[in-house]
Design an enzyme around this catalytic site. Structure first.
Site, PDB file in Angstrom:
ATOM      1  CB  SER A 255      -0.916   0.009   1.215  1.00  0.00           C
ATOM      2  OG  SER A 255      -0.161   0.306   2.375  1.00  0.00           O
ATOM      3  CE  LYS A 256      -1.668   7.248  -1.696  1.00  0.00           C
ATOM      4  NZ  LYS A 256      -2.477   8.141  -2.489  1.00  0.00           N
TER       5      LYS A 256
END
Ligand code: GLU
Length: 488
Positions: A255-256
Protein backbone atom coordinates in the site's frame (compact mmCIF):
# COMPACT_ATOMS: atom_id res chain seq x y z
CA UNK A 1 -22.37 -14.88 -18.92
CA UNK A 2 -23.81 -12.70 -21.65
CA UNK A 3 -25.20 -14.57 -24.58
CA UNK A 4 -22.29 -14.15 -26.99
CA UNK A 5 -18.95 -15.74 -27.61
CA UNK A 6 -16.39 -12.97 -27.96
CA UNK A 7 -14.38 -12.62 -24.78
CA UNK A 8 -14.51 -9.05 -23.51
CA UNK A 9 -12.62 -8.00 -20.41
CA UNK A 10 -11.83 -4.64 -18.90
CA UNK A 11 -9.45 -2.80 -16.63
CA UNK A 12 -11.43 -0.17 -14.74
CA UNK A 13 -9.10 2.08 -12.75
CA UNK A 14 -10.20 5.04 -10.71
CA UNK A 15 -8.30 8.27 -11.39
CA UNK A 16 -6.58 8.52 -8.04
CA UNK A 17 -2.98 9.00 -9.18
CA UNK A 18 -0.27 6.86 -10.71
CA UNK A 19 -0.57 3.30 -12.00
CA UNK A 20 -0.22 0.96 -9.02
CA UNK A 21 1.80 -2.24 -9.53
CA UNK A 22 -1.22 -4.24 -8.34
CA UNK A 23 -3.37 -2.42 -10.89
CA UNK A 24 -0.76 -3.08 -13.57
CA UNK A 25 -0.88 -6.78 -12.71
CA UNK A 26 -4.70 -6.74 -12.99
CA UNK A 27 -4.47 -4.97 -16.35
CA UNK A 28 -1.82 -7.44 -17.53
CA UNK A 29 -3.87 -10.52 -16.61
CA UNK A 30 -6.92 -9.06 -18.36
CA UNK A 31 -4.81 -8.28 -21.40
CA UNK A 32 -3.23 -11.76 -21.53
CA UNK A 33 -6.60 -13.43 -21.07
CA UNK A 34 -8.17 -11.39 -23.88
CA UNK A 35 -5.29 -11.74 -26.34
CA UNK A 36 -5.05 -15.50 -25.85
CA UNK A 37 -8.66 -15.90 -26.91
CA UNK A 38 -8.91 -13.33 -29.64
CA UNK A 39 -11.01 -11.31 -27.27
CA UNK A 40 -11.17 -7.60 -26.60
CA UNK A 41 -9.58 -5.64 -23.83
CA UNK A 42 -11.26 -2.45 -22.72
CA UNK A 43 -10.13 0.39 -20.48
CA UNK A 44 -12.83 2.21 -18.56
CA UNK A 45 -12.25 5.11 -16.21
CA UNK A 46 -14.29 4.82 -13.03
CA UNK A 47 -14.37 8.42 -11.87
CA UNK A 48 -17.61 8.62 -9.95
CA UNK A 49 -15.92 9.40 -6.65
CA UNK A 50 -15.26 13.08 -7.17
CA UNK A 51 -13.51 13.45 -3.83
CA UNK A 52 -10.73 11.07 -4.74
CA UNK A 53 -10.17 12.49 -8.22
CA UNK A 54 -6.56 13.44 -8.96
CA UNK A 55 -6.17 15.55 -12.13
CA UNK A 56 -3.89 14.07 -14.77
CA UNK A 57 -4.44 10.50 -13.54
CA UNK A 58 -5.91 9.19 -16.78
CA UNK A 59 -2.90 10.21 -18.87
CA UNK A 60 -0.53 8.76 -16.31
CA UNK A 61 -2.45 5.48 -16.06
CA UNK A 62 -2.56 5.07 -19.83
CA UNK A 63 1.08 5.99 -20.36
CA UNK A 64 2.08 3.51 -17.63
CA UNK A 65 0.22 0.73 -19.44
CA UNK A 66 1.71 1.72 -22.79
CA UNK A 67 5.19 1.70 -21.32
CA UNK A 68 4.58 -1.86 -20.13
CA UNK A 69 3.61 -2.83 -23.68
CA UNK A 70 -0.06 -3.44 -22.84
CA UNK A 71 -2.46 -2.36 -25.57
CA UNK A 72 -6.25 -2.10 -25.55
CA UNK A 73 -9.03 -2.16 -28.10
CA UNK A 74 -11.46 0.35 -26.66
CA UNK A 75 -10.96 3.06 -24.10
CA UNK A 76 -11.22 6.74 -23.14
CA UNK A 77 -8.42 7.72 -25.52
CA UNK A 78 -9.52 5.70 -28.54
CA UNK A 79 -13.30 5.39 -28.18
CA UNK A 80 -15.16 2.31 -29.37
CA UNK A 81 -18.69 0.99 -29.90
CA UNK A 82 -19.67 1.50 -26.24
CA UNK A 83 -18.26 5.00 -25.76
CA UNK A 84 -17.92 7.01 -23.65
CA UNK A 85 -15.49 5.00 -21.53
CA UNK A 86 -15.43 7.55 -18.74
CA UNK A 87 -18.15 7.09 -16.18
CA UNK A 88 -18.68 10.77 -15.39
CA UNK A 89 -19.80 11.16 -19.02
CA UNK A 90 -22.46 8.46 -18.58
CA UNK A 91 -24.44 9.83 -15.61
CA UNK A 92 -27.83 9.77 -17.35
CA UNK A 93 -27.52 6.05 -17.94
CA UNK A 94 -26.96 5.22 -14.28
CA UNK A 95 -29.90 7.38 -13.23
CA UNK A 96 -32.13 5.62 -15.75
CA UNK A 97 -31.31 2.20 -14.30
CA UNK A 98 -31.61 3.42 -10.71
CA UNK A 99 -35.14 4.62 -11.51
CA UNK A 100 -35.89 1.32 -13.22
CA UNK A 101 -34.92 -0.43 -9.97
CA UNK A 102 -37.28 1.88 -8.05
CA UNK A 103 -40.09 0.98 -10.43
CA UNK A 104 -39.54 -2.73 -9.94
CA UNK A 105 -39.24 -2.19 -6.17
CA UNK A 106 -35.74 -3.58 -6.12
CA UNK A 107 -34.55 -0.20 -4.80
CA UNK A 108 -36.01 2.67 -2.76
CA UNK A 109 -35.57 6.37 -2.11
CA UNK A 110 -33.76 7.35 1.04
CA UNK A 111 -34.08 10.90 2.35
CA UNK A 112 -32.07 10.41 5.54
CA UNK A 113 -29.66 13.23 6.32
CA UNK A 114 -25.94 12.64 6.73
CA UNK A 115 -26.36 13.60 10.40
CA UNK A 116 -28.96 10.90 10.96
CA UNK A 117 -26.83 8.28 9.23
CA UNK A 118 -23.75 9.23 11.25
CA UNK A 119 -25.77 9.05 14.45
CA UNK A 120 -27.10 5.65 13.46
CA UNK A 121 -23.61 4.38 12.72
CA UNK A 122 -22.26 5.61 16.04
CA UNK A 123 -25.12 4.00 17.93
CA UNK A 124 -24.50 0.70 16.15
CA UNK A 125 -20.79 0.95 16.88
CA UNK A 126 -21.38 1.55 20.58
CA UNK A 127 -23.70 -1.43 20.86
CA UNK A 128 -21.35 -3.55 18.75
CA UNK A 129 -23.90 -4.06 16.02
CA UNK A 130 -22.85 -4.26 12.39
CA UNK A 131 -23.10 -0.92 10.68
CA UNK A 132 -26.23 -1.14 8.55
CA UNK A 133 -28.93 1.21 7.25
CA UNK A 134 -32.07 0.68 9.34
CA UNK A 135 -34.48 0.98 6.39
CA UNK A 136 -36.22 3.93 7.97
CA UNK A 137 -37.20 5.33 4.54
CA UNK A 138 -38.69 2.04 3.44
CA UNK A 139 -41.69 2.95 5.56
CA UNK A 140 -42.49 6.07 3.57
CA UNK A 141 -45.77 6.02 1.64
CA UNK A 142 -45.93 6.81 -2.06
CA UNK A 143 -47.41 10.26 -1.24
CA UNK A 144 -44.75 11.05 1.32
CA UNK A 145 -42.08 10.20 -1.22
CA UNK A 146 -43.78 12.35 -3.88
CA UNK A 147 -44.05 15.30 -1.51
CA UNK A 148 -40.38 15.09 -0.59
CA UNK A 149 -39.33 14.79 -4.21
CA UNK A 150 -41.52 17.74 -5.25
CA UNK A 151 -40.06 19.81 -2.41
CA UNK A 152 -36.61 19.12 -3.88
CA UNK A 153 -35.34 17.24 -0.82
CA UNK A 154 -31.97 15.55 -1.19
CA UNK A 155 -32.22 11.82 -1.70
CA UNK A 156 -30.20 8.75 -2.46
CA UNK A 157 -31.42 5.52 -4.05
CA UNK A 158 -30.70 2.33 -2.14
CA UNK A 159 -30.74 -1.28 -3.20
CA UNK A 160 -33.35 -3.31 -1.33
CA UNK A 161 -31.32 -6.38 -0.46
CA UNK A 162 -33.70 -9.33 -0.56
CA UNK A 163 -33.66 -12.03 2.13
CA UNK A 164 -31.88 -15.32 1.48
CA UNK A 165 -28.41 -16.13 0.26
CA UNK A 166 -26.37 -15.03 -2.74
CA UNK A 167 -24.33 -17.67 -4.45
CA UNK A 168 -21.88 -17.27 -7.29
CA UNK A 169 -18.88 -19.00 -8.69
CA UNK A 170 -15.46 -17.39 -8.88
CA UNK A 171 -13.06 -18.83 -11.45
CA UNK A 172 -10.20 -18.72 -8.94
CA UNK A 173 -11.99 -19.19 -5.63
CA UNK A 174 -14.81 -21.58 -6.53
CA UNK A 175 -18.32 -21.28 -5.10
CA UNK A 176 -18.98 -18.37 -2.80
CA UNK A 177 -22.15 -18.14 -0.72
CA UNK A 178 -23.04 -14.98 1.18
CA UNK A 179 -25.91 -14.58 3.62
CA UNK A 180 -27.82 -11.51 2.42
CA UNK A 181 -28.35 -10.47 6.02
CA UNK A 182 -24.74 -9.39 6.05
CA UNK A 183 -25.25 -7.04 3.11
CA UNK A 184 -26.21 -3.44 3.79
CA UNK A 185 -28.79 -1.74 1.54
CA UNK A 186 -26.19 -0.18 -0.72
CA UNK A 187 -26.54 3.36 -1.95
CA UNK A 188 -26.72 3.12 -5.73
CA UNK A 189 -27.28 6.75 -6.63
CA UNK A 190 -25.81 9.49 -4.46
CA UNK A 191 -27.53 12.79 -3.63
CA UNK A 192 -25.26 14.62 -6.10
CA UNK A 193 -26.71 12.50 -8.92
CA UNK A 194 -23.54 10.43 -9.25
CA UNK A 195 -23.82 6.66 -9.09
CA UNK A 196 -21.80 4.70 -6.57
CA UNK A 197 -19.13 2.28 -7.77
CA UNK A 198 -21.54 -0.66 -7.50
CA UNK A 199 -24.24 0.69 -9.77
CA UNK A 200 -21.92 2.22 -12.36
CA UNK A 201 -19.74 -0.87 -12.46
CA UNK A 202 -22.63 -3.27 -13.04
CA UNK A 203 -24.41 -1.06 -15.57
CA UNK A 204 -21.21 -0.56 -17.56
CA UNK A 205 -20.05 -4.16 -17.43
CA UNK A 206 -23.46 -5.15 -18.76
CA UNK A 207 -23.76 -2.45 -21.43
CA UNK A 208 -20.17 -2.94 -22.54
CA UNK A 209 -20.82 -6.67 -22.87
CA UNK A 210 -18.06 -7.68 -20.49
CA UNK A 211 -17.87 -11.46 -20.28
CA UNK A 212 -15.25 -11.82 -17.51
CA UNK A 213 -14.60 -9.50 -14.60
CA UNK A 214 -10.97 -10.05 -13.61
CA UNK A 215 -10.00 -7.80 -10.71
CA UNK A 216 -8.24 -7.68 -7.35
CA UNK A 217 -9.30 -9.65 -4.31
CA UNK A 218 -10.28 -6.44 -2.52
CA UNK A 219 -13.40 -6.35 -4.69
CA UNK A 220 -14.59 -9.81 -3.65
CA UNK A 221 -16.99 -8.44 -0.98
CA UNK A 222 -18.55 -6.27 -3.70
CA UNK A 223 -19.22 -9.21 -5.98
CA UNK A 224 -22.27 -10.47 -4.06
CA UNK A 225 -23.76 -6.96 -4.22
CA UNK A 226 -23.13 -6.92 -7.93
CA UNK A 227 -24.80 -10.28 -8.36
CA UNK A 228 -27.86 -8.93 -6.54
CA UNK A 229 -27.88 -5.95 -8.88
CA UNK A 230 -27.61 -8.10 -11.99
CA UNK A 231 -30.56 -10.14 -10.76
CA UNK A 232 -32.61 -7.08 -9.88
CA UNK A 233 -31.99 -5.64 -13.34
CA UNK A 234 -32.83 -8.96 -14.99
CA UNK A 235 -29.38 -9.32 -16.53
CA UNK A 236 -27.07 -12.33 -16.72
CA UNK A 237 -23.94 -11.71 -14.66
CA UNK A 238 -20.45 -12.06 -16.17
CA UNK A 239 -17.93 -14.59 -14.90
CA UNK A 240 -15.80 -13.41 -11.98
CA UNK A 241 -12.13 -13.99 -11.19
CA UNK A 242 -10.69 -12.27 -8.12
CA UNK A 243 -6.91 -12.10 -8.21
CA UNK A 244 -4.81 -12.60 -5.07
CA UNK A 245 -3.59 -9.53 -3.21
CA UNK A 246 -0.10 -8.24 -3.86
CA UNK A 247 1.74 -8.32 -0.52
CA UNK A 248 4.91 -6.65 0.72
CA UNK A 249 7.70 -8.67 2.32
CA UNK A 250 5.94 -8.46 5.70
CA UNK A 251 2.96 -10.17 4.08
CA UNK A 252 0.82 -7.04 4.42
CA UNK A 253 -1.07 -5.73 1.41
CA UNK A 254 1.22 -3.53 -0.64
CA UNK A 255 0.00 0.00 0.00
CA UNK A 256 0.93 3.59 -0.63
CA UNK A 257 0.74 4.27 3.10
CA UNK A 258 3.16 1.49 4.11
CA UNK A 259 5.29 1.07 1.03
CA UNK A 260 5.43 4.60 -0.39
CA UNK A 261 6.62 5.10 -3.96
CA UNK A 262 7.41 1.37 -4.31
CA UNK A 263 3.77 0.85 -5.30
CA UNK A 264 3.94 2.97 -8.47
CA UNK A 265 4.96 1.63 -11.87
CA UNK A 266 6.44 5.06 -12.56
CA UNK A 267 8.99 4.57 -9.77
CA UNK A 268 10.35 1.46 -11.47
CA UNK A 269 10.49 3.26 -14.78
CA UNK A 270 12.46 6.12 -13.23
CA UNK A 271 14.89 3.79 -11.49
CA UNK A 272 15.70 2.08 -14.74
CA UNK A 273 13.74 -1.14 -14.76
CA UNK A 274 12.96 -2.47 -18.21
CA UNK A 275 9.24 -2.83 -18.99
CA UNK A 276 9.84 -6.39 -20.24
CA UNK A 277 11.32 -7.32 -16.86
CA UNK A 278 8.49 -5.72 -14.88
CA UNK A 279 5.87 -7.42 -17.07
CA UNK A 280 7.57 -10.79 -16.67
CA UNK A 281 7.77 -10.30 -12.90
CA UNK A 282 4.15 -9.11 -12.61
CA UNK A 283 2.92 -12.05 -14.68
CA UNK A 284 4.44 -14.43 -12.14
CA UNK A 285 2.97 -12.53 -9.21
CA UNK A 286 0.19 -14.98 -8.52
CA UNK A 287 0.28 -17.08 -11.69
CA UNK A 288 2.41 -20.20 -12.18
CA UNK A 289 3.30 -21.57 -15.59
CA UNK A 290 3.30 -25.34 -16.08
CA UNK A 291 7.05 -25.78 -16.58
CA UNK A 292 10.00 -24.04 -14.90
CA UNK A 293 10.59 -21.44 -17.57
CA UNK A 294 11.10 -18.07 -15.90
CA UNK A 295 11.77 -15.63 -18.69
CA UNK A 296 8.75 -14.94 -20.86
CA UNK A 297 8.14 -12.45 -23.62
CA UNK A 298 4.68 -10.93 -23.78
CA UNK A 299 3.82 -13.26 -26.66
CA UNK A 300 4.93 -16.30 -24.71
CA UNK A 301 2.85 -15.13 -21.76
CA UNK A 302 -0.19 -14.77 -24.01
CA UNK A 303 0.29 -18.38 -25.14
CA UNK A 304 0.75 -19.80 -21.65
CA UNK A 305 -1.38 -17.71 -19.32
CA UNK A 306 -4.50 -19.26 -17.84
CA UNK A 307 -6.74 -18.24 -14.97
CA UNK A 308 -6.79 -21.82 -13.71
CA UNK A 309 -3.14 -21.48 -12.68
CA UNK A 310 -3.70 -18.30 -10.68
CA UNK A 311 -3.26 -18.90 -6.96
CA UNK A 312 -5.69 -17.92 -4.21
CA UNK A 313 -3.08 -16.95 -1.64
CA UNK A 314 -1.55 -13.47 -1.61
CA UNK A 315 1.54 -13.03 -3.81
CA UNK A 316 4.66 -11.43 -2.36
CA UNK A 317 6.27 -8.59 -4.26
CA UNK A 318 9.89 -9.70 -3.91
CA UNK A 319 12.13 -6.87 -5.05
CA UNK A 320 15.20 -9.15 -5.26
CA UNK A 321 13.36 -11.31 -7.73
CA UNK A 322 12.45 -8.23 -9.76
CA UNK A 323 16.11 -7.15 -9.74
CA UNK A 324 17.08 -10.60 -10.96
CA UNK A 325 14.64 -10.32 -13.85
CA UNK A 326 15.83 -6.83 -14.66
CA UNK A 327 19.47 -7.90 -14.75
CA UNK A 328 18.53 -10.86 -16.96
CA UNK A 329 16.76 -8.57 -19.44
CA UNK A 330 19.54 -5.99 -19.37
CA UNK A 331 22.06 -8.73 -20.20
CA UNK A 332 19.96 -9.83 -23.15
CA UNK A 333 19.81 -6.39 -24.77
CA UNK A 334 22.03 -5.59 -27.77
CA UNK A 335 24.67 -3.18 -26.34
CA UNK A 336 23.69 -0.39 -28.73
CA UNK A 337 20.10 -0.57 -27.51
CA UNK A 338 21.17 -0.55 -23.89
CA UNK A 339 23.49 2.39 -24.62
CA UNK A 340 20.50 4.30 -25.98
CA UNK A 341 18.44 3.54 -22.87
CA UNK A 342 21.29 4.65 -20.63
CA UNK A 343 21.74 8.07 -22.26
CA UNK A 344 19.39 9.94 -19.86
CA UNK A 345 21.35 8.52 -16.91
CA UNK A 346 24.68 9.34 -18.58
CA UNK A 347 23.52 12.89 -19.29
CA UNK A 348 22.73 13.24 -15.62
CA UNK A 349 26.30 12.13 -14.80
CA UNK A 350 27.66 14.66 -17.26
CA UNK A 351 25.60 17.35 -15.55
CA UNK A 352 27.06 16.53 -12.14
CA UNK A 353 30.60 15.39 -13.01
CA UNK A 354 31.46 17.32 -16.15
CA UNK A 355 32.65 14.94 -18.84
CA UNK A 356 30.39 14.77 -21.95
CA UNK A 357 28.45 11.56 -22.57
CA UNK A 358 30.16 10.80 -25.88
CA UNK A 359 31.27 7.40 -27.22
CA UNK A 360 29.67 5.52 -24.36
CA UNK A 361 29.05 2.24 -26.18
CA UNK A 362 32.16 0.52 -24.80
CA UNK A 363 31.41 1.83 -21.33
CA UNK A 364 27.90 0.40 -21.62
CA UNK A 365 29.27 -2.95 -22.73
CA UNK A 366 31.69 -3.05 -19.78
CA UNK A 367 28.86 -2.35 -17.32
CA UNK A 368 26.17 -4.43 -19.00
CA UNK A 369 26.44 -7.67 -17.04
CA UNK A 370 26.70 -5.93 -13.68
CA UNK A 371 23.66 -3.70 -13.90
CA UNK A 372 20.52 -4.71 -12.03
CA UNK A 373 18.87 -1.39 -12.87
CA UNK A 374 19.76 1.21 -15.48
CA UNK A 375 19.93 3.78 -12.68
CA UNK A 376 22.88 1.94 -11.16
CA UNK A 377 25.17 3.51 -13.74
CA UNK A 378 24.90 6.62 -11.57
CA UNK A 379 27.27 4.92 -9.15
CA UNK A 380 29.04 2.41 -11.42
CA UNK A 381 30.04 4.81 -14.20
CA UNK A 382 31.24 7.83 -12.21
CA UNK A 383 34.89 7.13 -13.13
CA UNK A 384 34.07 7.61 -16.79
CA UNK A 385 32.41 10.99 -16.27
CA UNK A 386 34.76 12.53 -13.72
CA UNK A 387 36.82 15.41 -15.08
CA UNK A 388 39.04 15.44 -12.04
CA UNK A 389 39.94 12.18 -10.32
CA UNK A 390 41.54 13.96 -7.33
CA UNK A 391 44.55 11.66 -7.40
CA UNK A 392 47.38 11.73 -4.86
CA UNK A 393 50.70 9.91 -4.83
CA UNK A 394 49.44 7.88 -1.88
CA UNK A 395 46.54 6.56 -3.88
CA UNK A 396 48.56 5.84 -7.02
CA UNK A 397 51.34 3.84 -5.40
CA UNK A 398 50.29 0.71 -3.51
CA UNK A 399 51.86 -0.13 -0.17
CA UNK A 400 55.08 -2.19 -0.66
CA UNK A 401 55.76 -0.38 -3.95
CA UNK A 402 57.53 2.83 -4.78
CA UNK A 403 56.73 6.02 -6.72
CA UNK A 404 59.48 5.23 -9.26
CA UNK A 405 57.83 1.93 -10.09
CA UNK A 406 54.49 3.68 -10.44
CA UNK A 407 56.03 6.26 -12.78
CA UNK A 408 57.48 3.46 -14.92
CA UNK A 409 54.14 1.66 -15.19
CA UNK A 410 52.29 4.83 -16.12
CA UNK A 411 54.91 5.91 -18.69
CA UNK A 412 55.13 2.55 -20.38
CA UNK A 413 51.34 2.21 -20.62
CA UNK A 414 51.10 5.72 -22.02
CA UNK A 415 53.74 5.02 -24.64
CA UNK A 416 52.25 1.78 -25.84
CA UNK A 417 48.70 3.10 -26.32
CA UNK A 418 49.31 5.01 -29.60
CA UNK A 419 50.77 1.87 -31.18
CA UNK A 420 47.65 -0.23 -30.55
CA UNK A 421 45.60 -0.46 -33.72
CA UNK A 422 43.20 -3.17 -32.68
CA UNK A 423 41.23 -1.50 -29.85
CA UNK A 424 39.48 -4.40 -28.18
CA UNK A 425 39.68 -5.80 -24.67
CA UNK A 426 41.46 -9.04 -25.59
CA UNK A 427 44.14 -7.24 -27.56
CA UNK A 428 44.56 -4.55 -24.91
CA UNK A 429 45.12 -7.29 -22.37
CA UNK A 430 47.75 -8.98 -24.53
CA UNK A 431 49.64 -5.77 -25.23
CA UNK A 432 49.54 -4.38 -21.68
CA UNK A 433 50.52 -7.75 -20.20
CA UNK A 434 53.55 -7.93 -22.49
CA UNK A 435 54.66 -4.43 -21.42
CA UNK A 436 54.13 -5.27 -17.79
CA UNK A 437 56.23 -8.41 -18.12
CA UNK A 438 59.06 -6.52 -19.77
CA UNK A 439 59.00 -3.93 -16.98
CA UNK A 440 59.82 -6.56 -14.38
CA UNK A 441 57.12 -5.13 -12.09
CA UNK A 442 54.61 -7.30 -10.29
CA UNK A 443 50.89 -7.23 -11.13
CA UNK A 444 50.22 -5.10 -8.11
CA UNK A 445 53.07 -2.68 -8.82
CA UNK A 446 52.09 -2.24 -12.48
CA UNK A 447 48.33 -2.68 -12.75
CA UNK A 448 47.19 -0.91 -9.58
CA UNK A 449 48.70 2.50 -10.50
CA UNK A 450 47.37 2.26 -14.05
CA UNK A 451 43.91 1.36 -12.81
CA UNK A 452 43.93 4.21 -10.28
CA UNK A 453 45.23 6.66 -12.89
CA UNK A 454 42.42 5.69 -15.25
CA UNK A 455 39.52 5.48 -12.78
CA UNK A 456 40.55 6.96 -9.42
CA UNK A 457 38.42 4.24 -7.83
CA UNK A 458 39.32 1.07 -5.97
CA UNK A 459 36.19 -0.73 -7.09
CA UNK A 460 36.50 -0.02 -10.81
CA UNK A 461 36.60 -2.56 -13.67
CA UNK A 462 39.99 -3.99 -14.74
CA UNK A 463 42.64 -1.97 -16.60
CA UNK A 464 41.78 -3.39 -20.03
CA UNK A 465 38.07 -2.60 -19.68
CA UNK A 466 38.91 0.89 -18.47
CA UNK A 467 41.23 1.54 -21.42
CA UNK A 468 38.69 0.15 -23.86
CA UNK A 469 35.85 2.24 -22.48
CA UNK A 470 37.79 5.49 -22.11
CA UNK A 471 39.48 5.28 -25.51
CA UNK A 472 43.10 6.07 -26.40
CA UNK A 473 43.04 9.87 -26.06
CA UNK A 474 41.28 10.05 -22.72
CA UNK A 475 43.41 7.20 -21.36
CA UNK A 476 46.62 8.98 -22.34
CA UNK A 477 45.41 12.23 -20.86
CA UNK A 478 44.52 10.54 -17.55
CA UNK A 479 47.86 8.74 -17.38
CA UNK A 480 49.58 12.05 -18.02
CA UNK A 481 47.65 13.76 -15.23
CA UNK A 482 48.65 10.96 -12.85
CA UNK A 483 52.30 11.29 -13.81
CA UNK A 484 52.13 14.99 -13.13
CA UNK A 485 50.78 14.25 -9.63
CA UNK A 486 53.83 12.08 -8.94
CA UNK A 487 56.20 14.66 -10.32
CA UNK A 488 54.94 17.33 -7.88
N1 GLU B 1 -12.74 1.19 -10.08
C1 GLU B 1 -12.35 -0.01 -9.42
C2 GLU B 1 -10.86 0.15 -9.10
O1 GLU B 1 -10.46 1.24 -8.93
C3 GLU B 1 -12.59 -1.19 -10.33
C4 GLU B 1 -12.91 -2.46 -9.64
C5 GLU B 1 -13.43 -3.46 -10.66
O2 GLU B 1 -12.63 -3.86 -11.51
O3 GLU B 1 -14.60 -3.79 -10.59
O4 GLU B 1 -10.08 -0.76 -9.02
Amino acid sequence: MNNQTTIRVRFAPSPTGELHVGGARTALYNYLFARAQDGQFIIRLEDTDQERYVPGSLDRLLSGLKWLGISWDEGPDKGGPYAPYIQSARLDLYKKYALQLINTQAAYYCFCSTERLTELRLKQQTSNEPSRYDRCCLNLTAEQIQTKLSAGENYTIRLLVPPGKTEFSDLIRGTIIIDNQTIDDQVLLKSDGYPTYHLANVVDDYLMQITHVIRGEEWLPSASKHILLYRALGWAAPEFAHLPNVLNKNRAKLSKRKDGAAVWVETYKEQGYLPEALVNFLALLGWHPTGDQELFTLDELIKQFSLTRVQKAGAIFDIDKLLWFNNAYIKKLPPAELDELLQPFYRQLTATLGRPAKNTLNLTTVLQTRLTTLGEVSSLATWFFKKDLNLTAGVLTPAQSHNDKTKLALRQTMEIIPTITDWNIANLQTVVTAVKEQSGLSNQEFLWPVRMALSGEKQSPDVYSLLWALGADESISRLQTARAVLAE
